[in-house]
Design a protein around this motif. Structure first.
Motif, PDB file in Angstrom:
ATOM      1  N   PHE A 198      11.152  56.864  53.393  1.00 43.12           N
ATOM      2  CA  PHE A 198      10.436  58.171  52.723  1.00 43.12           C
ATOM      3  C   PHE A 198       9.302  58.702  53.373  1.00 43.12           C
ATOM      4  CE2 PHE A 198       7.329  59.579  49.602  1.00 43.12           C
ATOM      5  CZ  PHE A 198       8.037  60.608  48.809  1.00 43.12           C
ATOM      6  N   ASP A 199       9.377  59.849  53.586  1.00 45.27           N
ATOM      7  CA  ASP A 199       8.302  60.510  54.355  1.00 45.27           C
ATOM      8  C   ASP A 199       8.215  61.761  53.545  1.00 45.27           C
ATOM      9  OD1 ASP A 199       6.719  62.014  56.040  1.00 45.27           O
ATOM     10  OD2 ASP A 199       8.311  62.313  57.768  1.00 45.27           O
ATOM     11  N   PRO A 200       6.705  61.765  52.899  1.00 43.90           N
ATOM     12  CA  PRO A 200       6.224  62.492  52.032  1.00 43.90           C
ATOM     13  C   PRO A 200       5.865  64.187  52.483  1.00 43.90           C
ATOM     14  CG  PRO A 200       4.568  61.058  52.277  1.00 43.90           C
ATOM     15  CD  PRO A 200       6.103  60.550  52.749  1.00 43.90           C
ATOM     16  N   THR A 201       5.753  64.086  54.007  1.00 47.52           N
ATOM     17  CA  THR A 201       5.438  65.214  54.911  1.00 47.52           C
ATOM     18  C   THR A 201       6.866  65.976  54.750  1.00 47.52           C
ATOM     19  OG1 THR A 201       6.190  64.358  56.916  1.00 47.52           O
ATOM     20  CG2 THR A 201       3.752  64.050  55.958  1.00 47.52           C
ATOM     21  N   ARG A 202       7.967  65.679  54.529  1.00 49.27           N
ATOM     22  CA  ARG A 202       9.389  66.483  54.548  1.00 49.27           C
ATOM     23  C   ARG A 202       9.842  66.758  53.360  1.00 49.27           C
ATOM     24  NH1 ARG A 202      11.441  66.112  59.739  1.00 49.27           N
ATOM     25  NH2 ARG A 202      13.586  66.438  58.667  1.00 49.27           N
ATOM     26  N   VAL A 203       9.002  66.486  52.127  1.00 51.47           N
ATOM     27  CA  VAL A 203       9.558  66.706  50.924  1.00 51.47           C
ATOM     28  C   VAL A 203       9.037  68.178  50.590  1.00 51.47           C
ATOM     29  CG1 VAL A 203       9.429  66.328  48.454  1.00 51.47           C
ATOM     30  CG2 VAL A 203       9.254  64.341  50.149  1.00 51.47           C
ATOM     31  N   PRO A 204       9.936  69.298  50.298  1.00 49.10           N
ATOM     32  CA  PRO A 204       9.846  70.765  49.954  1.00 49.10           C
ATOM     33  C   PRO A 204       8.650  70.675  49.041  1.00 49.10           C
ATOM     34  CG  PRO A 204      12.237  70.309  50.551  1.00 49.10           C
ATOM     35  CD  PRO A 204      11.506  69.002  50.228  1.00 49.10           C
ATOM     36  N   HIS A 205       8.858  70.086  47.935  1.00 47.77           N
ATOM     37  CA  HIS A 205       8.016  70.200  46.740  1.00 47.77           C
ATOM     38  C   HIS A 205       6.658  69.667  46.937  1.00 47.77           C
ATOM     39  CE1 HIS A 205      12.043  71.278  45.109  1.00 47.77           C
ATOM     40  NE2 HIS A 205      11.455  72.330  44.867  1.00 47.77           N
ATOM     41  N   LEU A 206       6.325  69.050  48.158  1.00 47.63           N
ATOM     42  CA  LEU A 206       4.943  68.329  48.306  1.00 47.63           C
ATOM     43  C   LEU A 206       4.144  69.482  49.340  1.00 47.63           C
ATOM     44  CD1 LEU A 206       5.562  64.740  48.483  1.00 47.63           C
ATOM     45  CD2 LEU A 206       4.411  66.107  46.606  1.00 47.63           C
ATOM     46  N   LEU A 207       4.796  70.593  49.612  1.00 46.54           N
ATOM     47  CA  LEU A 207       4.590  71.567  50.853  1.00 46.54           C
ATOM     48  C   LEU A 207       4.339  72.843  50.178  1.00 46.54           C
ATOM     49  CD1 LEU A 207       7.074  70.414  53.413  1.00 46.54           C
ATOM     50  CD2 LEU A 207       4.796  69.331  53.022  1.00 46.54           C
ATOM     51  N   GLY A 208       3.568  73.854  50.965  1.00 50.04           N
ATOM     52  CA  GLY A 208       3.474  75.156  50.699  1.00 50.04           C
ATOM     53  C   GLY A 208       2.563  75.467  49.222  1.00 50.04           C
ATOM     54  N   SER A 209       3.353  76.330  48.599  1.00 46.37           N
ATOM     55  CA  SER A 209       2.873  76.669  47.146  1.00 46.37           C
ATOM     56  C   SER A 209       3.026  75.550  46.175  1.00 46.37           C
ATOM     57  CB  SER A 209       3.547  77.875  46.650  1.00 46.37           C
ATOM     58  OG  SER A 209       3.126  79.120  47.742  1.00 46.37           O
ATOM     59  N   PHE A 210       3.837  74.474  46.601  1.00 44.76           N
ATOM     60  CA  PHE A 210       3.922  73.347  45.577  1.00 44.76           C
ATOM     61  C   PHE A 210       2.856  72.415  45.903  1.00 44.76           C
ATOM     62  CE2 PHE A 210       8.106  75.337  45.327  1.00 44.76           C
ATOM     63  CZ  PHE A 210       8.390  75.424  44.301  1.00 44.76           C
ATOM     64  N   ALA A 211       2.366  72.305  47.054  1.00 44.83           N
ATOM     65  CA  ALA A 211       1.376  71.130  47.492  1.00 44.83           C
ATOM     66  C   ALA A 211       0.499  70.848  46.652  1.00 44.83           C
ATOM     67  CB  ALA A 211       0.933  71.381  48.919  1.00 44.83           C
TER      68      ALA A 211
END
Length: 488
Positions: free
Chosen positions: A9-22
């Motif tokens: 599991f790599d949270p830096t690669r989860v789309p919904h932890l990035l960008g406008s979802f971060a």
């Protein structure tokens, strides 16, 4: 249960932890927001939105939109001015993690839970509370809602009061999308579970007392995920798409949700008076959110507004349809395209059949109507939609769309660089029309991360906001909110 963090599991690669979802972690208060345009002076109340916002970097897994701590974002309107406050929903798990400064619970797919040495005997081996999906007010209670568990009660300043089980009458809790009848004041709720009874429904009266305790829905013999419901004058309407929980697969490292399209989709029509349950069935489809439903006698007279409709009169259900489950996995690993759109189902209680018509095949989600029309005929549906951009994340939308059921036409406000959230209707005080009011939403600029509170006129929504209030922190995208007018 798992007691280690899966290395993959790599949270830096989860789309919904990035960008406008971060996620954001700062809780702030601003007494007077910077406003462009003019806020309607007649609107007095609170626009409140809840959504998943991990307090610490997730471990084990992260499954949007279910995982994450709840964070409430509130904009209070009064006399043409606006103030803002955001607060975490303070669950026992969040407070335990704050004591050590990092995440102790994994996401739902990892089944990672702390032991007694980490959190003490009361929390050891338990799953975390996730009141991060929706927020409602009923009978004076403001409730932050989870997918299927006890909600958490919130005070007027967005502080967390504690877990709410309605005086012990609903110990298993409710789901994130109860429906309140605007005529009777009753709030109809449902709850699904991993053990029998797998699906129950209940009623909470206008005064907040539970008038019908958990009542099993016969014919449900496996644990299933059901996110939303609808309400008519006669029925509670539950759509049972073939999304089944599979804990054995989850323990073996697979998905805890299995999509089984060969089972088809069923619709339960549950008489609110306790009468005989009706079922209808069709080919498999998935829905996250209903728009609204109503009883239809076909004569254009009684529309479920309190009259005596024929017991076998059809039920009309509007919803956003997807061709398959859009979270978790399935036999194909959830690969391939997913079709969707705004759909109307006409359900025949006597024949047990339903016909479906696509009203609008645009890519849409987060549908809302004027809440005063819940269970009755509605004219306008507002939805988040896309303009065709290919650089948006899954579940990200850059426009708001309004569908008119009378004319079959749609109007759109393209939001440009803004990613928009769910639109919520705020009626003008003392006005009954769906066109007399405003649509409210949060939006985040993808170019600089700034967030805004938007006020869009219902009379001419395609013209765009009449006012924008700058929010002092970024508001992560998703999920649900409400307009709470000031109570006398």
């Amino acid at each position: 249960m798992n007691t280690h963090t899966p290395a993959r599991f790599d949270p830096t690669r989860v789309p919904h932890l990035l960008g406008s979802f971060a996620p954001v972690t700062e809780e702030v208060d601003v007494a007077d927001l910077e406003v462009t345009g003019e806020l309607p002076a007649a609107l007095e109340g609170l626009y409140l939105r809840n959504g998943p916002n991990p307090r610490f970097t997730p471990i084990g897994s992260y499954l949007y939109p279910i995982d994450g701590d709840g964070m409430l974002h509130g904009v209070w309107l009064d006399g043409g001015r606006a103030r803002y406050r955001n607060r975490f929903v303070r669950t026992p798990a969040l407070e335990a993690e704050e004591q050590v400064g990092h995440a102790l619970w994994g996401g739902l797919e990892s089944l990672l839970v702390p032991d007694a040495a980490q959190v003490g005997p009361d929390l050891a081996g338990t799953f975390r509370d996730l009141p991060d999906v929706n927020v409602v007010r009923h009978a004076g209670r403001m409730l932050a809602l989870a997918e299927s568990a006890c909600p958490f009660r919130i005070d007027a300043g967005l502080g967390t009061v504690g877990r709410e089980d309605f005086g012990g009458s609903l110990p298993a809790g409710i789901t994130a999308h109860p429906k309140t009848d605007p005529v009777t004041g009753e709030m109809v709720v449902f709850c699904y579970a991993f053990e029998p009874p797998y699906l129950t429904w209940s009623v909470i009266g206008r005064d907040g007392a539970v008038t019908r305790g958990p009542t099993p829905v016969d014919g449900v013999d496996e644990p299933m995920m059901i996110h939303d419901m609808a309400l008519t004058d006669r029925y509670a309407v539950l759509v049972l798409a073939p999304a089944f929980f599979d804990l054995d697969a989850a323990m073996a490292g697979g998905s805890f949700l299995a999509w089984r399209p060969e089972r088809g989709t069923r619709v339960a029509l549950i008489p609110r008076d306790g009468g005989r349950l009706r079922w209808a069935a069709d080919e498999a489809f998935w829905l996250w959110h209903t728009v609204n439903a109503y009883d239809d006698d076909g004569a254009g007279g009684d529309d479920g507004a309190g009259g005596d409709a024929d017991a076998d009169a059809p039920v009309v259900l509007d919803y956003v349809q997807w061709s398959r489950l859009t979270v978790g996995g399935g036999p194909d690993g959830a690969a391939g395209p997913v079709g969707g759109g705004l759909v109307r189902a006409r359900i025949d209680p006597a024949a047990g059949s339903m016909t479906r018509t696509v009203l609008d095949d645009s890519r849409v989600e987060f549908p809302r109507v004027d809440d005063r029309r819940i269970g009755r005929r509605h004219r306008h549906t507002a939805l988040a939609t896309g303009t065709g951009r290919t650089d948006l994340l899954p579940g990200e939308y850059d426009a708001v769309r309004w569908y008119d059921t009378e004319t079959g036409s749609a109007s759109v406000w393209p939001a440009g660089n803004l990613s928009v959230g769910e639109p919520v209707f705020a009626p003008e005080p003392g006005r009954d029309s769906e066109e007399q009011g405003y649509w409210l939403t949060f939006a985040t600029d993808r170019t600089d991360g700034s967030s805004w509170f938007l006020v869009i006129p219902a009379e001419d929504p395609a013209s765009g906001p009449v006012a924008r209030a700058r929010i002092p922190v970024r508001v992560p995208l998703g999920l649900h909110g409400c307009w709470l007018p000031t109570e006398p």
